[in-house]
Design a protein around this motif. Structure first.
Motif, mmCIF file in Angstrom:
data_model
loop_
_atom_site.group_PDB
_atom_site.id
_atom_site.type_symbol
_atom_site.label_atom_id
_atom_site.label_comp_id
_atom_site.label_asym_id
_atom_site.label_seq_id
_atom_site.Cartn_x
_atom_site.Cartn_y
_atom_site.Cartn_z
ATOM 1 N N GLU A 1 32.372 -4.501 -30.747
ATOM 2 C CA GLU A 1 32.928 -5.644 -30.005
ATOM 3 C C GLU A 1 32.287 -5.796 -28.639
ATOM 4 N N LEU A 2 31.957 -4.698 -27.988
ATOM 5 C CA LEU A 2 31.322 -4.793 -26.671
ATOM 6 C C LEU A 2 29.953 -5.450 -26.755
ATOM 7 N N CYS A 3 29.277 -5.307 -27.879
ATOM 8 C CA CYS A 3 27.983 -5.967 -28.044
ATOM 9 C C CYS A 3 28.128 -7.489 -28.000
ATOM 10 N N HIS A 4 29.337 -7.979 -28.276
ATOM 11 C CA HIS A 4 29.571 -9.420 -28.203
ATOM 12 C C HIS A 4 29.635 -9.907 -26.754
ATOM 13 N N LEU A 5 29.685 -8.981 -25.799
ATOM 14 C CA LEU A 5 29.563 -9.406 -24.403
ATOM 15 C C LEU A 5 28.203 -10.055 -24.164
ATOM 16 N N GLU A 6 27.188 -9.547 -24.872
ATOM 17 C CA GLU A 6 25.835 -10.084 -24.751
ATOM 18 C C GLU A 6 25.567 -11.197 -25.757
ATOM 19 N N HIS A 7 26.060 -11.030 -26.977
ATOM 20 C CA HIS A 7 25.761 -11.973 -28.060
ATOM 21 C C HIS A 7 27.051 -12.272 -28.817
ATOM 22 N N ARG A 8 27.512 -13.504 -28.741
ATOM 23 C CA ARG A 8 28.822 -13.856 -29.291
ATOM 24 C C ARG A 8 28.839 -13.892 -30.815
ATOM 25 N N ASN A 9 27.709 -14.122 -31.446
ATOM 26 C CA ASN A 9 27.696 -14.187 -32.910
ATOM 27 C C ASN A 9 27.030 -12.944 -33.484
ATOM 28 N N HIS A 10 26.937 -12.916 -34.816
ATOM 29 C CA HIS A 10 26.320 -11.780 -35.492
ATOM 30 C C HIS A 10 24.872 -12.086 -35.879
ATOM 31 N N TYR B 1 25.862 -14.068 -46.901
ATOM 32 C CA TYR B 1 25.660 -12.662 -46.525
ATOM 33 C C TYR B 1 26.481 -12.300 -45.293
ATOM 34 N N HIS B 2 26.432 -13.141 -44.276
ATOM 35 C CA HIS B 2 27.146 -12.850 -43.039
ATOM 36 C C HIS B 2 28.650 -13.058 -43.189
ATOM 37 N N GLN B 3 29.072 -13.956 -44.044
ATOM 38 C CA GLN B 3 30.500 -14.099 -44.306
ATOM 39 C C GLN B 3 31.051 -12.872 -45.027
ATOM 40 N N MET B 4 30.253 -12.304 -45.931
ATOM 41 C CA MET B 4 30.671 -11.087 -46.613
ATOM 42 C C MET B 4 30.814 -9.938 -45.623
ATOM 43 N N ASN B 5 29.894 -9.856 -44.665
ATOM 44 C CA ASN B 5 30.005 -8.825 -43.633
ATOM 45 C C ASN B 5 31.264 -9.022 -42.803
ATOM 46 N N ALA B 6 31.579 -10.272 -42.479
ATOM 47 C CA ALA B 6 32.784 -10.555 -41.711
ATOM 48 C C ALA B 6 34.029 -10.158 -42.495
ATOM 49 N N GLU B 7 34.033 -10.393 -43.800
ATOM 50 C CA GLU B 7 35.172 -10.042 -44.643
ATOM 51 C C GLU B 7 35.365 -8.534 -44.704
ATOM 52 N N ILE C 1 22.607 -22.613 -36.692
ATOM 53 C CA ILE C 1 23.707 -22.238 -37.581
ATOM 54 C C ILE C 1 24.088 -20.800 -37.263
ATOM 55 N N THR C 2 25.362 -20.554 -36.993
ATOM 56 C CA THR C 2 25.847 -19.207 -36.731
ATOM 57 C C THR C 2 27.114 -18.962 -37.537
ATOM 58 N N VAL C 3 27.378 -17.678 -37.813
ATOM 59 C CA VAL C 3 28.623 -17.270 -38.467
ATOM 60 C C VAL C 3 29.373 -16.387 -37.478
ATOM 61 N N ASN C 4 30.570 -16.823 -37.062
ATOM 62 C CA ASN C 4 31.304 -16.040 -36.072
ATOM 63 C C ASN C 4 32.027 -14.868 -36.718
ATOM 64 N N PRO C 5 32.623 -13.967 -35.921
ATOM 65 C CA PRO C 5 33.266 -12.777 -36.480
ATOM 66 C C PRO C 5 34.387 -13.070 -37.466
ATOM 67 N N HIS C 6 34.955 -14.265 -37.443
ATOM 68 C CA HIS C 6 36.015 -14.622 -38.392
ATOM 69 C C HIS C 6 35.454 -15.161 -39.704
ATOM 70 N N GLY C 7 34.124 -15.318 -39.783
ATOM 71 C CA GLY C 7 33.509 -15.846 -40.990
ATOM 72 C C GLY C 7 33.326 -17.350 -40.976
ATOM 73 N N ASP C 8 33.699 -18.004 -39.870
ATOM 74 C CA ASP C 8 33.530 -19.454 -39.767
ATOM 75 C C ASP C 8 32.062 -19.793 -39.529
ATOM 76 N N VAL C 9 31.614 -20.882 -40.148
ATOM 77 C CA VAL C 9 30.239 -21.348 -39.968
ATOM 78 C C VAL C 9 30.223 -22.416 -38.880
ATOM 79 N N ILE C 10 29.393 -22.205 -37.874
ATOM 80 C CA ILE C 10 29.301 -23.138 -36.747
ATOM 81 C C ILE C 10 27.900 -23.741 -36.737
ATOM 82 N N VAL C 11 27.843 -25.059 -36.834
ATOM 83 C CA VAL C 11 26.567 -25.774 -36.850
ATOM 84 C C VAL C 11 26.488 -26.642 -35.595
ATOM 85 N N ARG C 12 25.454 -26.443 -34.815
ATOM 86 C CA ARG C 12 25.249 -27.235 -33.596
ATOM 87 C C ARG C 12 24.020 -28.124 -33.790
ATOM 88 N N VAL C 13 24.215 -29.434 -33.596
ATOM 89 C CA VAL C 13 23.126 -30.390 -33.790
ATOM 90 C C VAL C 13 23.177 -31.444 -32.681
#
Length: 211
Positions: free
Chosen positions: A175-184, A37-43, A3-15
């Motif tokens: 943003e440059l840190c997302h070169l290494e890690h796409r999510n938060h 918590y992470h959605q609040m940070n994105a907001e 489960i990841t939360v992207n920079p836009h606050g969307d929740v992505i679940v991979r199964v």
């Protein structure tokens, strides 16, 4: 399952394809606090730029300093900072729409030049990680300070040129840190801590000035 939360606050679940949907829902629900918590940070990362009226005497920020807007008649249109004023030289200084167009154009030009220079400066440690310098795109973003696209382009709001250079650097390094890690995720924040140990102070100052 991840489960990841992207920079836009969307929740992505991979199964896996064979995963039971009810079990997936249950596991996502258990991570509700972490997701919120992470959605609040994105907001909080999204800028809320106050509306400008472009009336004479109105204050405008540039690199963290307040300037009062003034205008004068002149044959050649130009914008310059003079003391505590931003001075517009224009054909018809009494027209608000033309003042807005001239000032907005100046801000965009300044943003492209200043942000480009800051990017060259802060990118050095990322080059060591074998990442190419992203293509910089400065736009009139209204919902974010910046983002790293899937193609590796670095899109930055022109509005951050109103903040001090230290805050501009924070947006770029984030943003440059997302070169290494796409999510938060944890790895992202660990990298940001290493690249900019005082990033929290810079972010707080950015939010205090521009939000």
């Amino acid at each position: 399952m991840s489960i990841t939360v992207n920079p836009h606050g969307d929740v992505i679940v991979r199964v896996p394809n064979v995963a039971d949907i009810e079990e997936v829902i249950e596991r996502v629900a258990k991570r509700g606090g972490w997701i919120s918590y992470h959605q609040m940070n994105a907001e909080r990362w999204r800028p809320r730029t106050p509306a400008r009226t472009y009336e004479l005497g109105e204050t405008h920020l540039f690199l963290g300093r307040q300037y009062r807007l003034s205008a004068e008649i002149g044959l050649a249109q130009s914008v310059k900072t003079l003391g505590d004023r931003i001075v517009l030289t224009m054909h018809r200084p009494n027209r608000i729409a033309e003042r807005k167009a001239l000032l907005d154009g100046w801000y965009l030009t300044q943003a492209r030049e200043i942000i480009g220079k800051r990017l060259d400066k802060v990118f050095e440690p990322f080059a060591v990680l074998d990442h190419p310098l992203p293509r910089l795109i400065v736009r009139d973003l209204t919902h974010r300070w910046g983002s790293l696209t899937s193609r590796g382009n670095l899109v930055v709001s022109r509005h951050i040129v109103r903040a001090p250079r230290q805050c501009i650097d924070y947006v770029l390094v984030h943003e440059l840190c997302h070169l290494e890690h796409r999510n938060h995720g944890a790895e992202f924040w660990n990298l940001l801590d290493r690249m900019m140990p005082d990033h929290q102070k810079r972010k707080a100052r950015l939010e205090k000035i521009l939000l």
